[in-house]
Structure formats: structure tokens, C-alpha cells
Motif scaffolding. Structure first.
Motif, short mmCIF file in Angstrom:
data_model
loop_
_atom_site.label_atom_id
_atom_site.label_comp_id
_atom_site.label_asym_id
_atom_site.label_seq_id
_atom_site.Cartn_x
_atom_site.Cartn_y
_atom_site.Cartn_z
N SER A 653 73.40 -74.62 13.23
CA SER A 653 72.28 -74.07 12.81
C SER A 653 71.30 -75.33 12.90
N PHE A 654 69.84 -75.06 13.04
CA PHE A 654 69.30 -76.22 13.41
C PHE A 654 68.31 -76.52 12.13
N PRO A 655 68.33 -77.72 11.61
CA PRO A 655 67.48 -78.06 10.49
C PRO A 655 66.07 -77.72 10.45
N ALA A 656 65.51 -77.22 9.58
CA ALA A 656 64.19 -76.62 9.31
C ALA A 656 63.86 -76.75 7.90
N LEU A 657 62.37 -76.74 7.80
CA LEU A 657 61.95 -76.67 6.48
C LEU A 657 61.07 -75.27 6.31
N GLY A 658 61.52 -74.66 5.31
CA GLY A 658 61.02 -73.41 4.98
C GLY A 658 60.33 -73.51 3.67
N PHE A 659 59.17 -72.67 3.32
CA PHE A 659 58.24 -72.79 2.24
C PHE A 659 58.70 -71.32 1.42
N ARG A 660 58.59 -71.67 -0.01
CA ARG A 660 58.62 -70.24 -0.85
C ARG A 660 57.90 -70.72 -1.89
N LYS A 661 57.44 -69.69 -2.72
CA LYS A 661 56.39 -69.61 -3.93
C LYS A 661 57.14 -70.51 -4.94
N ARG A 662 56.51 -71.51 -5.37
CA ARG A 662 57.11 -72.24 -6.39
C ARG A 662 56.99 -71.80 -7.71
N GLU A 663 58.04 -71.64 -8.51
CA GLU A 663 58.12 -71.30 -9.75
C GLU A 663 58.11 -72.46 -10.79
N HIS A 664 56.86 -72.73 -11.38
CA HIS A 664 56.62 -73.89 -12.04
C HIS A 664 57.37 -74.27 -13.17
N SER A 665 58.01 -73.31 -13.84
CA SER A 665 58.75 -73.38 -15.10
C SER A 665 60.04 -74.09 -14.55
N LYS A 666 60.62 -73.37 -13.64
CA LYS A 666 61.77 -73.85 -13.06
C LYS A 666 62.07 -74.82 -12.33
N SER A 667 60.89 -75.12 -11.62
CA SER A 667 60.92 -76.28 -10.53
C SER A 667 60.96 -77.54 -11.34
N LEU A 668 60.22 -77.63 -12.86
CA LEU A 668 60.36 -78.79 -13.00
C LEU A 668 61.62 -79.23 -13.95
N SER A 669 62.38 -78.26 -14.07
CA SER A 669 63.89 -78.53 -14.85
C SER A 669 64.97 -78.95 -13.56
N HIS A 670 64.68 -78.65 -12.53
CA HIS A 670 65.53 -79.06 -11.65
C HIS A 670 64.95 -80.45 -10.76
N ASN A 671 63.74 -80.42 -10.44
CA ASN A 671 63.00 -81.17 -9.45
C ASN A 671 62.87 -82.58 -10.14
N PRO A 672 63.42 -83.73 -9.68
CA PRO A 672 63.37 -84.95 -10.04
C PRO A 672 61.92 -85.61 -9.61
N TYR A 673 61.19 -84.68 -8.77
CA TYR A 673 59.91 -85.18 -8.49
C TYR A 673 58.98 -84.45 -8.89
N PRO A 674 58.71 -84.02 -10.19
CA PRO A 674 57.66 -82.87 -10.45
C PRO A 674 56.54 -82.99 -9.65
#
Length: 841
Positions: A653-674
């Protein structure tokens, strides 16, 4: 009234084919009386090669030897009614697709004869050359019987010959019959009326009566001799001139509707149907009712005709002379809930007697009965060789139901003549699952080899969700897959990616962050052992890897340990993931196999410790500047171990970047770069798979083909033709992932059938002979491409006047006053995008 085209245009066919979902349950197949599978024959023609039409036509005719006829006239109550698409838009026009496929196969001259059996020395007579008779003849002919089909007419077809030409081109009927006659020793005996079929028993081992409903029912009313039978009228419309005349058709069924439409097309000035039923109660299908309305036929419902009178002085269209019809209005008797309407439920309404005047021609088409009837309640004795089939047994029905009945009866005859047990009669005698035994969907064997091991075909399951466990692999094998690579597994490395990080970029291109199995390697080893024991003829492999920490000694032990575990489990091959799209060690790129020295080092660790009898595949990425450099370094490692079996999987499979709607409350809990949720959507690195990356994989494989390394092609194929590209470029096997996730394990049949028919068309006798056929120069050098400028032409009859072609980047197309495209040859450079994007083709 303008005649509607009998067949779909290429663009219409493509549009309908693309809408098919290839449903797992195939409700369309189950709904078909002859068990013909639209899901399969539509999938079979998707690529559009001549060999596809041959293959698709085989699938149709194998289940329905009158496939062309039934495609033209089948009602929408069978496969179309069951089509899953009806639940959210419109069902696929399956009969039209079927008719068009058969017609195109005939025009292309790719309708192949089925394999003929050896004669078995027994003879069967079939009385009646209609659908049920030909259905029986095809099955018996394929079983080695000599079959003679008797009919009183000079042409075959039975009641199908009464269907108007605007609904059924008689050439379609004739070519279907000619196909059936090639299925064995089957002969038509025309102009042979057999009043008593029993007399044939002295010359035949069995007799099938398939004469159908060939005797029109009479009303038994005064003046009926002044009317024309619907059968007589449809049998020879020119014999009854009705141009400019008023016509009354008595009856409300399909024959009456055909009579009415035929009268309109023969330019009757007015046509009126007199029926017991109201319009919504007529025993017709929607398309038949729509056709009547479109034709301008008047429906005079709830009237019982009681007599026909002749006026003196001849007839004057619409005037006082001509024929009079007497009748009385009827009312519907109350029916218990759940009971269907039936004409016998009508009773006369006193005081509503009436006389309808001024008709020039009266046609009576109220139904028919069989001229040869099976004695009521008579059971066939063991020594009785007479069999009855078709509408005479089951009542009036569609042609496809008659074919099914004939096929079922053929099986009864075969069992009787062989002295075997008669097949269990289906609850519905108009459902048959029998397939003509001479159907051969693999005209060229697709058996292949994997490092000397024979496999059923070159198509394998790649290490992916469809191979993630024992149950998946078992189901794949039960569906016919030759082998597969169980999803990449490690020890003590549980990984689970939430579903919201999976993408569907288009209908045939996916993106996943689901890179490895969450099953421990020990479990995979146990499952490999079980699979090999249960399916010893299949190629069961597994995928693993190891760490890349920079501590070579520690890393090497893990790679070698994982290898030994799978070898000890009996894996028939091991694949190593060096190309995870989500990234690797990052020293000379994001992925391990982007670094030739690192790749070579890891491969050397494995080759040092590996069992020489167990092949190793190293999975690489196409996301490199030059794949040649990577593979060349790997080849040098292979050369150090000449007695060990090794190759590469190319690509992944070919490396690619996809976008999805950010879930703010969840993203801060796992994202080291808020990141503030108002800034942008969340980006996710995924492995893009499916149709969108196939051209990249083609190029990647072509670049290394001359190195002589064994290649297992991977990354992109969504049909057999895309897989054939890989094989033509030198890949020995082809791995699939996305196509199975989209269409299920059953798609392996289409892949095998498609490749086999392609090999036959191109003149190859084996897969081995085909592999590498595009080499040594797979691509025409850019500077050698022809410079001829081709100016497009406009086909006025197809133009929809949408104006989309005026979006030409060179401004070479404008519309004239009639909204037709005009091409300016001085501006057009011949890029052809306008023709490729035109939705009507």
C-alpha cells in the motif's frame, strides 16, 4: 409511437454494470427461475474485453440456454425485484444488461460452443419447440442423449414466436436456438404436428410433452366467429389490415396487451381493451402497463363481453357501421383479506348492460389451454416414459419459468432412463439450479508455481484484514483461493487502530491505518499448523517482521526468532514487512525498505538462519526515487545464498495522508502536539490501496523486472486485467487485499475465469507462458510515441446537449445553435479527454 431500443448502448451498459454491488447473498440469482447469477455475469463483463463478453455469455447460457430471449422479454418480477439497489435508488435493469451482453457476444462472434458429451445411445423426443422444450433439450443433449424436437410450425420458438418484433427480435430467438443445437445431438423436426405424443414411445426411450398453452380459449358467446383470435393476429399481423380502423381487444393479459400494442404500431386509429379487470388489476407487469399507456390504448375495465354483432352496410372507421359489442359491467366480489384478485371473483352488475359500437376489428385474447393434456390425477408408472413440462403443467408464466421447468423435467427423464433415483422435485417447479454440464469457465488452465510448489492459480491473499486469522483463511480456501499470507504479526506488540482512522477515498481506493495484526505470533503459528493440516493443497504463508532500533545484535535475534517460529509451525512461505506505510526507522527515509543498506542487512540476517526449503518474500515499497537501487542491493544478498529460495513482494500500500474531522476533546488526550481544533482537520498517515495505486505498482514492477528477482505483485489490482498487467511485467504471483474487502472471498472465481479467457483470447496456453510477455520493453519510450493529432467527431444521435465538452482546456469546442458540439481543429490538439469524459460515450 417510437420504438425503444432493444439493447443498451455501450455507455448505458457501462452505467448499469458499474452500479452492481456484487452482493454477497446474490438475491438476484436466488430470484431467477433458472438460477442465473446477474452478480456474476455483470462482474464478468466489467473490464470490457472481448473475452469478457465470451465469459459472461457462457455464465448466462450455462444456466439459461435461452439467455438472449429471456433477457429481451423477462419481466421485472424476478431478478430486478430482488436487486438490492431497489432499496435506495433503482434496481439495475438486469434483463436489458443480459440481452445486451448476449447480443454483443454474438456480434463479436465469441459465443462459444459448450463441450459436447459422448453419446449415451438413448433417444428422447420433445414435443413442442417452445422455451420449456428447448430447456429440456439443452440439458439432455449435454448429457449425451440424442434429442429430436418436434413442432407443428415451420420455425422454432413456440409461443415466443407470437411476441411482437418490437419486444423480441426473432433473430435473437433463432440464434439462441442455434446455440442450443450445438450443445449435443439435438435436431429440430419442424412441421410435425403430433396429436398423440404417446405414439413416439415406440421409437424413443422417453417423450417430453412441452407443447404449452397452444389452444386459445373461446368465450362461447354469440357472434364470436366475427372476431379474430389473438394467436392468429399475432401470428400474422399483416394478414389483418387495420390501418385507420377502430380495434377492440377482449382480454387483459399479456397476449391482449401485445395485440393492442401491435395494432397501434400498425396504425389503427383507435385501440380499446375490454377486460374484466380495472387497469391496476390487470395481470400485467409495470413495464407492460406503462407501454399500453404510452401507446394510447384505452382500458375499458370491469366489463364482461356477452356478444358481437355485425352492422349492415360494411364498416366505417368511427362511424355507425362495423361491429357492435354487447357487454355488462361487473363488480368485484368481496375477497377475504390476503386473497389476491381473480377474474372469477367478478359478478355481473344488473342494469348495466351496454352496447359498444363502431369497431372494425375485434380480437379475442382471453387465454389459452393445452391441446395435449396430462390426465387429471394420473401418476406416472415406473414403465411410463411420458413426461409433461412447461405451462401445460404449471399454468401460464414467463418464458424463463418455462425454461426452468424444462430443465427440471430433463433431470427427471435422465434419472428415469438411468434407473436412478429421481431428483427431489423442488417446491417450486419453476425454479431450476441445473447448469449445463459442458460449461467450461477455465478454457486455459491457470495453475501456477510458487518456488516449485504447484498452486491452483497465481492469485493469493495478501497480508491484510481478509487473512487475519484461521476463520478468514478457511473461508478463503473454501471459496477457492489457492493460498494466502496471514496478516503481519509480532510477539508482544498489541496494536489496535480505531475505525475512524480508516478511509475510503473512492469506491475502489481505500486507505488504512490498520497495518499489523493484533494477534500474537504464537497464535498465528498455531493457526498456520491447523490450516496446513486441513488444506494441504493450499499455499499457507505468514507475515512477520522485527525491530529496527539500531542495536543490531538485539534486532537480529528477534528477526531470526520470528522466522524460526513460523518455520517450525510449517509455514510454506514467510513474508517480511519492510514497507509499513506508517514509517520505519527513518534513517534514510520514512520506511525501512527506502534504505538499500538497511534492507540488505536485515535480509541477510534472515537468510543466514532460514530453512532453505521455505521461500522468503521481502515486502518493499513503491515510494522510492529509484526502486532499482533497492532491489539491486537485495539481489546481491540473495546471490550469497544460491541454495535458498527468496524473492520480493512489490509493492505495498502506498503511504498517503488523509484528513478527518478533528474531535477536540479526544484529540488532546492522545495528541502530544495539541492543536486548536479550529485550526484544521486531523491528518492521518495511511496506506493507500486499491485501484488508485495500480499504475504506481505497474511502474515499480517494470523497473526491476530485468534484475531477474522473483516478484510477487502487490498493490492495486481490482480485477483480473490489472493482475494480468503484473504478470505480463514478470510477477510470478499476484496478491489481493482491497478487492476482497470490497467484493468478498467469492471474487476469486471471476479472477480465475477472467485470466483464463484472456489467455485463450491472446493465444497463451499457460500462465507460465504468459508471465513476462510484456518484456523486455514494457513501455514505449516517450519520444517514440506517435505525434498524430486526432480530431474528435460528434455523433449527433447520442448527444445529450449537456455542453460539458465545452470545458475543453484548449477552448476548441463550442456549441452551435442546435446545442451540438463543434470542434475547431485549429485549436484542438487531439488530447481526446472530451471523448473519454463524455458520459454517453
Amino acid at each position: 409511437m417510437k420504438n425503444k431500443p432493444m439493447f443498451l448502448t455501450d455507455a448505458q451498459l457501462k452505467s448499469e454494470v458499474e452500479r452492481c454491488l456484487f452482493c454477497e447473498e446474490k438475491p438476484c440469482k436466488e430470484a431467477c427461475p433458472v438460477d442465473c447469477s446477474p452478480a456474476d455475469f455483470i462482474m464478468a463483463v466489467k473490464v470490457g474485453e472481448n473475452s469478457d463478453y465470451k465469459k459472461s455469455a457462457k455464465l448466462i447460457m450455462g444456466s439459461n440456454p435461452l439467455g438472449g430471449v429471456c433477457g429481451a422479454i423477462c419481466p421485472d418480477k424476478f431478478c430486478m425485484k430482488a436487486c438490492s439497489r431497489k432499496l435506495f435508488d433503482n434496481p439495475i435493469n438486469i434483463p436489458a444488461v443480459q440481452a445486451t451482453i448476449i447480443q454483443k457476444a454474438k456480434e463479436m462472434k465469441v459465443m462459444s460452443e459448450f463441450e459436447k458429451p459422448k453419446p449415451n445411445g438413448k433417444k428422447v423426443a420433445v414435443v413442442g419447440a417452445g422455451p420449456s422444450g428447448w430447456g429440456a433439450a439443452a440439458v439432455l443433449g449435454q448429457k449425451g442423449y440424442q434429442v429430436n424436437v418436434y413442432d407443428s410450425s415451420n420455425k422454432p420458438g413456440g409461443m415466443c414466436r407470437l411476441i411482437p418484433d418490437f419486444r423480441l427480435d426473432k433473430q435473437v430467438l433463432m440464434t439462441d436456438v442455434e446455440f442450443i443445437k450445438t450443445c449435443g445431438d439435438i435436431q429440430l423436426k419442424p412441421c410435425k404436428k403430433i396429436p398423440d405424443p404417446a405414439v413416439l414411445r415406440k421409437n424413443y426411450d422417453a417423450v417430453i410433452v412441452a407443447s404449452g398453452l397452444d389452444c386459445p380459449i373461446r368465450l362461447g358467446i354469440p357472434g364470436e366467429e366475427l372476431a379474430v383470435s389473438g394467436y392468429d393476429y399475432l401470428g400474422s399481423p399483416p394478414g389483418y389490415p387495420i390501418k385507420g380502423k377502430r380495434v377492440a381487444v377482449v382480454g387483459g393479459g399479456a397476449i391482449a396487451a401485445d395485440c393492442a400494442e401491435t395494432a397501434v404500431k400498425n396504425r389503427a386509429c383507435e385501440v380499446e381493451i375490454l377486460s374484466l379487470e380495472k387497469l391496476k388489476e390487470l395481470p400485467l407487469f409495470k413495464k407492460e402497463i406503462d407501454a399500453l399507456i404510452e401507446s394510447g390504448v384505452h382500458i375499458n375495465g370491469r366489463i364482461r363481453v356477452s356478444g358481437i354483432l355485425s352492422s349492415k352496410g360494411g364498416s366505417a372507421p368511427g362511424g355507425k357501421n362495423g361491429k357492435k359489442i354487447t357487454g355488462i359491467k361487473t363488480i368485484n366480489v368481496f375477497l377475504p383479506q390476503g386473497k389476491k384478485f381473480h377474474p372469477n371473483a367478478m359478478r355481473n352488475c344488473p342494469g348495466t348492460e351496454q352496447t359498444l359500437k363502431g369497431f372494425d376489428t375485434v380480437i379475442i385474447a382471453i387465454g389459452a389451454r393445452p391441446s395435449i393434456q396430462k390426465a387429471e390425477g394420473k401418476r406416472r408408472k415406473a414403465e411410463d416414459s411420458m413426461f409433461f413440462t412447461g405451462d401445460a403443467v404449471n399454468g401460464p408464466g414467463a418464458a424463463v419459468e418455462a425454461v426452468a421447468s424444462g430443465k427440471n423435467t430433463a433431470l427427471e427423464v435422465d434419472a428415469y432412463l438411468r434407473g436412478g433415483k429421481a431428483p427431489k422435485a423442488p417446491e417450486n417447479r419453476t425454479k431450476s439450479r441445473t447448469v449445463l454440464q459442458g460449461l467450461n469457465l477455465l478454457p486455459v488452465a491457470v495453475t501456477s508455481e510458487f518456488f516449485g510448489r504447484r498452486i491452483l492459480s497465481p492469485f493469493l491473499l495478501s497480508a491484510a484484514p481478509p487473512s487475519d486469522g484461521l476463520e478468514q483463511m478457511k473461508k478463503a480456501y473454501e471459496n477457492g483461493w489457492p493460498g494466502g499470507i496471514m496478516k503481519t504479526a509480532f510477539d508482544n506488540l498489541p496494536i489496535h487502530i480505531p475505525s475512524e482512522y480508516m478511509f475510503v477515498f473512492s469506491g475502489s481506493t481505500y486507505g488504512n491505518a490498520d497495518n499489523v495484526s493484533d494477534h500474537p505470533l504464537d497464535r498465528v503459528c498455531r493457526e498456520v499448523s491447523k490450516l496446513i493440516k486441513e488444506f494441504p493443497d493450499r499455499l499457507t504463508m505468514a507475515s512477520t517482521g522485527g525491530p529496527v532500533t539500531g542495536n543490531d545484535e538485539s534486532d537480529r535475534k528477534v528477526w531470526q526468532s520470528n522466522t524460526k517460529k513460523l518455520e517450525n509451525a510449517g509455514a510454506m512461505g514467510i513474508e517480511y514487512s519492510l514497507s509499513c506505510p506508517q514509517g520505519g526507522d527513518g534513517t534514510k527515509g520514512d520506511i525501512v525498505s527506502q534504505d538499500p543498506e538497511l534492507s540488505a542487512k536485515i535480509i541477510d540476517w534472515i537468510m543466514q538462519a532460514s530453512d532453505p526449503s521455505i521461500p522468503k518474500l521481502f515486502k518493499l515499497t513503491g515510494a522510492v526515487t529509484s526502486i532499482y537501487v533497492i532491489v539491486d542491493a537485495i539481489k546481491k544478498v540473495f546471490e550469497k545464498y544460491p541454495n535458498k529460495k527468496a524473492g520480493i513482494t512489490l509493492a505495498n500500500s502506498f503511504p498517503a495522508l488523509g484528513f478527518r474531522k478533528r474531535e477536540h476533546s479526544k484529540s488532546l488526550s492522545h495528541n502530544p502536539y495539541p492543536i486548536p481544533h479550529t485550526l484544521w482537520d486531523e491528518g492521518v498517515i495511511v496506506g493507500m490501496s486499491g485501484e488508485g495505486i495500480a499504475p504506481i505498482s505497474n511502474l515499480t514492477i517494470s523497473k526491476v523486472s530485468k534484475l531477474g528477482v522473483t516478484i510477487s505483485g502487490n498493490g492495486g489490482p481490482m480485477d483480473y486485467k490489472a493482475a494480468a498487467h503484473f504478470l505480463s511485467l514478470g510477477a510470478k504471483t499476484v496478491q489481493f487485499c482491497t478487492i476482497v474487502m470490497k467484493y468478498g472471498f467469492g471474487i476469486i472465481n471471476e479472477l480465475n475465469w477472467g485470466l483464463s479467457h484472456l489467455l485463450e483470447e491472446k493465444g497463451f496456453k499457460s500462465v507460465k507462458e504468459f508471465v513476462g510477455c510484456a518484456l523486455p520493453q514494457a513501455a514505449t519510450p516517450f519520444m517514440e510515441l506517435p505525434g498524430l493529432k486526432k480530431i474528435p467527431e460528434v455523433l449527433e444521435e447520442f448527444c445529450m446537449h449537456c455542453g460539458n465538452c465545452t470545458r475543453c482546456g484548449y477552448l476548441a469546442i463550442t456549441l452551435n445553435k442546435d446545442k451540438l458540439p463543434v470542434v475547431d481543429s485549429s485549436k484542438c490538439i487531439g488530447c481526446s479527454l472530451c471523448t473519454k469524459r463524455c458520459f454517453v460515450g
